[in-house]
Design an enzyme around this catalytic site. Structure first.
Site, mmCIF file in Angstrom:
data_model
loop_
_atom_site.group_PDB
_atom_site.id
_atom_site.type_symbol
_atom_site.label_atom_id
_atom_site.label_comp_id
_atom_site.label_asym_id
_atom_site.label_seq_id
_atom_site.Cartn_x
_atom_site.Cartn_y
_atom_site.Cartn_z
ATOM 1 N N GLY A 33 -10.819 -1.441 -4.649
ATOM 2 C CA GLY A 33 -10.523 -2.001 -5.978
ATOM 3 C C GLY A 33 -11.461 -3.136 -6.349
ATOM 4 O O GLY A 33 -12.405 -3.461 -5.608
ATOM 5 N N ASP A 34 -11.236 -3.687 -7.532
ATOM 6 C CA ASP A 34 -11.990 -4.863 -8.025
ATOM 7 C C ASP A 34 -13.460 -4.596 -8.310
ATOM 8 O O ASP A 34 -14.293 -5.496 -8.180
ATOM 9 C CB ASP A 34 -11.890 -6.044 -7.035
ATOM 10 C CG ASP A 34 -10.459 -6.417 -6.713
ATOM 11 O OD1 ASP A 34 -9.626 -6.329 -7.640
ATOM 12 O OD2 ASP A 34 -10.169 -6.770 -5.564
ATOM 13 N N LYS A 37 -13.227 -1.528 -13.120
ATOM 14 C CA LYS A 37 -12.618 -0.441 -13.909
ATOM 15 C C LYS A 37 -12.237 -0.931 -15.300
ATOM 16 O O LYS A 37 -12.294 -0.190 -16.263
ATOM 17 C CB LYS A 37 -11.346 0.089 -13.230
ATOM 18 C CG LYS A 37 -11.595 1.021 -12.076
ATOM 19 C CD LYS A 37 -10.306 1.632 -11.567
ATOM 20 C CE LYS A 37 -9.293 0.644 -11.051
ATOM 21 N NZ LYS A 37 -9.657 -0.147 -9.889
ATOM 22 N N GLY A 61 -5.630 -6.312 -11.591
ATOM 23 C CA GLY A 61 -6.171 -7.324 -12.497
ATOM 24 C C GLY A 61 -7.456 -6.785 -13.080
ATOM 25 O O GLY A 61 -8.463 -6.703 -12.389
ATOM 26 N N HIS A 62 -7.404 -6.323 -14.321
ATOM 27 C CA HIS A 62 -8.589 -5.733 -14.943
ATOM 28 C C HIS A 62 -9.186 -6.726 -15.934
ATOM 29 O O HIS A 62 -8.514 -7.159 -16.863
ATOM 30 C CB HIS A 62 -8.218 -4.422 -15.651
ATOM 31 C CG HIS A 62 -7.784 -3.345 -14.694
ATOM 32 N ND1 HIS A 62 -7.127 -2.211 -15.080
ATOM 33 C CD2 HIS A 62 -7.933 -3.239 -13.353
ATOM 34 C CE1 HIS A 62 -6.888 -1.454 -14.014
ATOM 35 N NE2 HIS A 62 -7.367 -2.065 -12.958
ATOM 36 N N THR A 63 -10.441 -7.077 -15.693
ATOM 37 C CA THR A 63 -11.080 -8.067 -16.559
ATOM 38 C C THR A 63 -11.917 -7.356 -17.620
ATOM 39 O O THR A 63 -12.705 -6.470 -17.306
ATOM 40 C CB THR A 63 -11.976 -8.997 -15.711
ATOM 41 O OG1 THR A 63 -11.168 -9.526 -14.663
ATOM 42 C CG2 THR A 63 -12.539 -10.137 -16.541
ATOM 43 N N THR A 151 -0.114 -8.520 -2.860
ATOM 44 C CA THR A 151 -0.256 -9.454 -3.989
ATOM 45 C C THR A 151 1.043 -10.219 -4.237
ATOM 46 O O THR A 151 1.085 -11.116 -5.077
ATOM 47 C CB THR A 151 -0.626 -8.687 -5.266
ATOM 48 O OG1 THR A 151 0.388 -7.707 -5.500
ATOM 49 C CG2 THR A 151 -1.983 -8.010 -5.152
ATOM 50 N N GLN A 246 -6.370 -0.257 -8.387
ATOM 51 C CA GLN A 246 -6.740 -0.345 -6.972
ATOM 52 C C GLN A 246 -7.838 0.691 -6.631
ATOM 53 O O GLN A 246 -8.511 1.171 -7.527
ATOM 54 C CB GLN A 246 -5.522 -0.169 -6.048
ATOM 55 C CG GLN A 246 -4.514 -1.301 -6.130
ATOM 56 C CD GLN A 246 -3.545 -1.195 -7.295
ATOM 57 O OE1 GLN A 246 -3.019 -0.137 -7.559
ATOM 58 N NE2 GLN A 246 -3.299 -2.283 -7.981
ATOM 59 N N ASP A 355 -26.709 -6.976 -10.817
ATOM 60 C CA ASP A 355 -27.354 -8.261 -11.128
ATOM 61 C C ASP A 355 -27.007 -9.347 -10.091
ATOM 62 O O ASP A 355 -27.754 -10.306 -9.921
ATOM 63 C CB ASP A 355 -26.960 -8.739 -12.529
ATOM 64 C CG ASP A 355 -25.449 -8.752 -12.712
ATOM 65 O OD1 ASP A 355 -24.818 -7.695 -12.512
ATOM 66 O OD2 ASP A 355 -24.892 -9.831 -13.021
HETATM 67 P P1 IMP Z 1 0.323 -4.597 -2.964
HETATM 68 O O1 IMP Z 1 -0.243 -3.506 -3.823
HETATM 69 O O2 IMP Z 1 0.579 -5.879 -3.692
HETATM 70 O O3 IMP Z 1 1.492 -4.147 -2.152
HETATM 71 O O4 IMP Z 1 -0.803 -4.977 -1.868
HETATM 72 C C1 IMP Z 1 -1.240 -4.056 -0.872
HETATM 73 C C2 IMP Z 1 -2.734 -4.180 -0.611
HETATM 74 O O5 IMP Z 1 -3.454 -3.741 -1.764
HETATM 75 C C3 IMP Z 1 -3.206 -5.615 -0.360
HETATM 76 O O6 IMP Z 1 -4.293 -5.569 0.553
HETATM 77 C C4 IMP Z 1 -3.698 -6.068 -1.699
HETATM 78 O O7 IMP Z 1 -4.659 -7.111 -1.610
HETATM 79 C C5 IMP Z 1 -4.326 -4.787 -2.219
HETATM 80 N N1 IMP Z 1 -4.340 -4.717 -3.675
HETATM 81 C C6 IMP Z 1 -3.318 -4.492 -4.509
HETATM 82 N N2 IMP Z 1 -3.720 -4.477 -5.782
HETATM 83 C C7 IMP Z 1 -5.036 -4.693 -5.760
HETATM 84 C C8 IMP Z 1 -6.041 -4.755 -6.777
HETATM 85 O O8 IMP Z 1 -5.799 -4.592 -7.971
HETATM 86 N N3 IMP Z 1 -7.310 -4.966 -6.334
HETATM 87 C C9 IMP Z 1 -7.626 -5.080 -5.022
HETATM 88 N N4 IMP Z 1 -6.729 -5.018 -4.051
HETATM 89 C C10 IMP Z 1 -5.453 -4.821 -4.407
#
Ligand code: IMP
Length: 447
Positions: A33-34, A37, A61-63, A151, A246, A355
């Site tokens: 993720g991150d 998207k 968290g989509h920016t 999270t 994710q 970049d």
């Molecule tokens: P949960 O989804 O909050 O249960 O977290 C489970 C795992 O997924 C953890 O390692 C979080 O850091 C990761 N995770 C959940 N949502 C995101 C996201 O949007 N981006 C990156 N990692 C995420």
């Protein structure tokens, strides 16, 4: 809303290109993720009739950057900036109704129009309520040193309740017997919390019920049978974008269990939530960063703890959009991308944040793993115990030492940056269709 209608020139050119949206597209991620998207859900959402968020909850968290203004979306699809697109939270999304109302109101305060005309919520989606967050925290505490690093948004407990056929759904909010259902559910949740050694007195059940009633009044017009709406859009040949959350290595089945989320971030999740089957999806675009990052626990073979990591984190602003946690950073792990691309059903890639590598003397790509004395160029598991033993094997390329953020054409990228991109394509075995050199529309290069 000004930002909404201000579609950059690059977007107009883009729609005429081979990347113009047709049929149904899904935007997913192969790693953790991150990767951006959000930018592409908004970007392609400008061409779409419908944008459907299909998995996860407000853990995402989509920016989105529009004309120098930054928006952080957690639940609402990036298509919300296109006033003509219908945005949908599909059945498999877990919805914290309080977080959703807050997000809608914040966007409205910024001039974005949101009503049942452009935003629908599945009546079958499950609710995240305060006890889920409490249980999420208790679960993590109980795991001690083996924390998942969630999270804390209550994602696992809410999906867990769904699997146990417990919990409340969006449709329950509209039920005349909601208060009774809620009280029954609250009693069950309190028992669970006590069993977990938690203190349920921190939850004000009476207040939650009262607050839910006003939240329901706000959301009621937007609650719908989204399956029907999505199917009808598809039957009419409308342009549909599936917005993932994710990444594939966090997939509950094929990710690095237990260091995963509780849903399916890839195209499988889209099919489950919408009833549009994989074979009916015209393209699955995988968004991947030019380097790798991860938040939370679990192995990350290319993780660095040196000056390069600091550089990537600082220049790339690698801090969680939801939790603010510093992200773990390292070189691009092409081996993991290839595995994740298979899991997510990805056809081609969007490479973002190239970049951020501009100032580096040399750049590396992980092209294989060494586990003990054995070498692997492909992997067939993300099992954490196995992956924790993997030592990355790198290929090193010269850097380009030039600012790419102002480049507007792929062919104008420094030659060494082009070579880096070609090498990634060769190792992963998928074409890179788009390269992103910054958050804004005009920083989007077609290959
Ligand atoms: P949960 O989804 O909050 O249960 O977290 C489970 C795992 O997924 C953890 O390692 C979080 O850091 C990761 N995770 C959940 N949502 C995101 C996201 O949007 N981006 C990156 N990692 C995420």
């Amino acid at each position: 809303m000004k930002e909404a209608s201000l579609m950059a020139t690059s977007q107009k050119k883009f729609s005429k290109s081979k990347c113009g949206v047709h049929g149904t597209w899904v935007i997913a991620e192969p790693l953790w993720g991150d990767s951006g998207k959000g930018k592409f859900s908004e970007f392609f959402g400008q061409q779409a009739d419908m944008v459907v968020r299909y998995a996860g909850g407000d853990n995402a968290g989509h920016t989105v950057a529009l004309k120098g203004k930054e928006f952080k979306l957690h639940l609402i699809p990036g298509g919300i900036f296109n006033p003509k697109a219908l945005c949908v939270l599909a059945t498999s999304v877990v919805i914290n109704p309080f977080a959703l109302v807050k997000e809608i109101q914040q966007l409205q305060e910024n001039g974005i129009k949101i009503s049942q005309k452009n935003f629908l919520i599945s009546e079958d989606a499950h609710l995240i309520l305060p006890w889920h967050q409490l249980r999420d925290g208790l679960g993590e505490k109980a795991r001690g040193g083996e924390k998942i690093g969630t999270t804390g948004k209550g994602i696992g407990p809410a999906y867990g309740d769904r699997t146990m056929r417990e919990g409340l759904r969006v449709r329950d909010l509209l039920d005349t017997k909601f208060s009774e259902k809620f009280k029954r559910e609250a009693e069950w949740q309190m028992k669970l919390i006590r069993l977990m050694g938690g203190d349920e007195s921190s939850l004000d059940v009476t207040k939650t019920l009262k607050d839910l009633k006003s939240v329901t009044q706000f959301l009621k017009p937007m609650i719908a049978n989204t399956f029907e709406v999505i199917q009808k859009y598809q039957q009419k040949g409308k342009k549909i974008i599936g917005e993932g959350a994710q990444g594939a290595l966090l997939d509950i089945d094929l990710g690095g269990y237990p260091f995963v989320t509780s849903s399916h971030p890839g195209v499988t999740g889209f099919s489950i939530a919408t009833g549009i089957q994989h074979k009916e999806v015209n393209k699955v675009l995988g968004v991947v960063k030019a380097y790798s990052t991860r938040v939370g626990s679990g192995p990350m073979p290319t993780e660095l703890q040196d000056k390069i990591c600091e550089h990537l984190r600082t220049v790339g602003h690698e801090f969680g959009a939801t939790t603010g946690r510093p992200r773990r950073c390292g070189w691009l792990d092409a081996v993991a991308v290839r595995y994740g691309a298979k899991v997510a059903g990805i056809d081609s890639l969007i490479l973002t944040k190239i970049d951020i590598l501009d100032q580096l003397k040399e750049v590396k790509i992980c092209v294989g793993y060494k586990v003990g004395s054995k070498k692997y160029s492909s992997i067939y598991t993300a099992h954490p115990e196995w992956m924790a033993k993997a030592k990355p094997m790198y290929t090193t390329l010269p850097g380009w030492k030039q600012d790419t953020s102002k480049v507007r054409k792929f062919s104008d990228l420094p030659k060494n940056a082009q070579k880096y991109i070609q090498k990634i394509e060769a190792v992963i075995g998928l074409p890179i269709e788009v390269v992103s050199v910054g958050p804004e529309h005009q920083q989007t290069l077609l290959k």
